[in-house]
Enzyme design. Sequence first.
Site, PDB file in Angstrom:
ATOM      1  N   HIS A  83       0.860  -1.184   0.000  1.00  0.00           N
ATOM      2  CA  HIS A  83       0.000   0.000   0.000  1.00  0.00           C
ATOM      3  C   HIS A  83       0.903   1.242   0.000  1.00  0.00           C
ATOM      4  O   HIS A  83       2.125   1.124   0.116  1.00  0.00           O
ATOM      5  CB  HIS A  83      -0.970  -0.001   1.194  1.00  0.00           C
ATOM      6  CG  HIS A  83      -0.309  -0.051   2.535  1.00  0.00           C
ATOM      7  ND1 HIS A  83      -0.427  -1.122   3.399  1.00  0.00           N
ATOM      8  CD2 HIS A  83       0.494   0.845   3.169  1.00  0.00           C
ATOM      9  CE1 HIS A  83       0.262  -0.879   4.501  1.00  0.00           C
ATOM     10  NE2 HIS A  83       0.820   0.309   4.389  1.00  0.00           N
TER      11      HIS A  83
HETATM   12  P1  TYD Z   1      -1.419  -2.446   7.676  1.00  0.00           P
HETATM   13  O1  TYD Z   1      -0.741  -1.137   7.899  1.00  0.00           O
HETATM   14  O2  TYD Z   1      -2.365  -2.548   6.513  1.00  0.00           O
HETATM   15  O3  TYD Z   1      -0.274  -3.535   7.559  1.00  0.00           O
HETATM   16  P2  TYD Z   1      -0.013  -4.632   6.436  1.00  0.00           P
HETATM   17  O4  TYD Z   1      -0.119  -3.949   5.126  1.00  0.00           O
HETATM   18  O5  TYD Z   1       1.351  -5.153   6.705  1.00  0.00           O
HETATM   19  O6  TYD Z   1      -1.082  -5.676   6.645  1.00  0.00           O
HETATM   20  O7  TYD Z   1      -2.185  -2.844   8.993  1.00  0.00           O
HETATM   21  C1  TYD Z   1      -2.863  -4.085   9.149  1.00  0.00           C
HETATM   22  C2  TYD Z   1      -4.040  -3.876  10.081  1.00  0.00           C
HETATM   23  O8  TYD Z   1      -3.611  -3.359  11.335  1.00  0.00           O
HETATM   24  C3  TYD Z   1      -5.085  -2.903   9.540  1.00  0.00           C
HETATM   25  O9  TYD Z   1      -6.372  -3.446   9.784  1.00  0.00           O
HETATM   26  C4  TYD Z   1      -4.911  -1.655  10.364  1.00  0.00           C
HETATM   27  C5  TYD Z   1      -4.293  -2.142  11.647  1.00  0.00           C
HETATM   28  N1  TYD Z   1      -3.339  -1.178  12.220  1.00  0.00           N
HETATM   29  C6  TYD Z   1      -3.705  -0.422  13.310  1.00  0.00           C
HETATM   30  O10 TYD Z   1      -4.831  -0.527  13.841  1.00  0.00           O
HETATM   31  N2  TYD Z   1      -2.796   0.475  13.827  1.00  0.00           N
HETATM   32  C7  TYD Z   1      -1.567   0.644  13.293  1.00  0.00           C
HETATM   33  O11 TYD Z   1      -0.755   1.468  13.794  1.00  0.00           O
HETATM   34  C8  TYD Z   1      -1.202  -0.157  12.147  1.00  0.00           C
HETATM   35  C9  TYD Z   1       0.155  -0.011  11.503  1.00  0.00           C
HETATM   36  C10 TYD Z   1      -2.121  -1.036  11.641  1.00  0.00           C
END
Ligand code: TYD
Length: 140
Positions: free
Chosen positions: A53
């Site tokens: 992303h």
């Molecule tokens: P995401 O940043 O999309 O990580 P990846 O792309 O590695 O899966 O985050 C995954 C999930 O975690 C998403 O549902 C949002 C949640 N999240 C939080 O609630 N707080 C945060 O600080 C982060 C980084 C993610």
Amino acid sequence: MNTLNFLKKLDVHSLVDFRGNLNIAELGRLDEFAVKRIYYISNVPKGVERGAHAHKSLKQVFFAISGSFTLKVTDGVNSDSVQLNSHSCGYFLSSGFWRVLSDFSQDGVCLVLASEYYDPDDYIHKFDEFLDWRISVEKS
Ligand code: TYD
């Protein structure tokens, strides 16, 4: 492979003695960056990718605090890929770039320092939308 100027390398200095390792990175050169949040990614199964992303505003610093992983970034035209290892360097990534974390070793842990609190509206999850967003930002 280009070395893109938005991916800034941060040296990690390791003090190693019989008591173990002390690993230090100073963020002083990143004037525009103040840490509001940290998170770390661990226990990533073999072959699984994280990230995939972009962030419209968020700036981040990445470290491998255990093991290793690969950080791939693109602005939609130019791409770069770096491998991060524990006791090695970290990287600052500015906002507005697509990034993917992959090739985690079994013990790989990615520590992320983030410039903003979590905001789901700051994410772009689809690569096509990212390319459109880049074009609109470049026009404005
Ligand atoms: P995401 O940043 O999309 O990580 P990846 O792309 O590695 O899966 O985050 C995954 C999930 O975690 C998403 O549902 C949002 C949640 N999240 C939080 O609630 N707080 C945060 O600080 C982060 C980084 C993610």
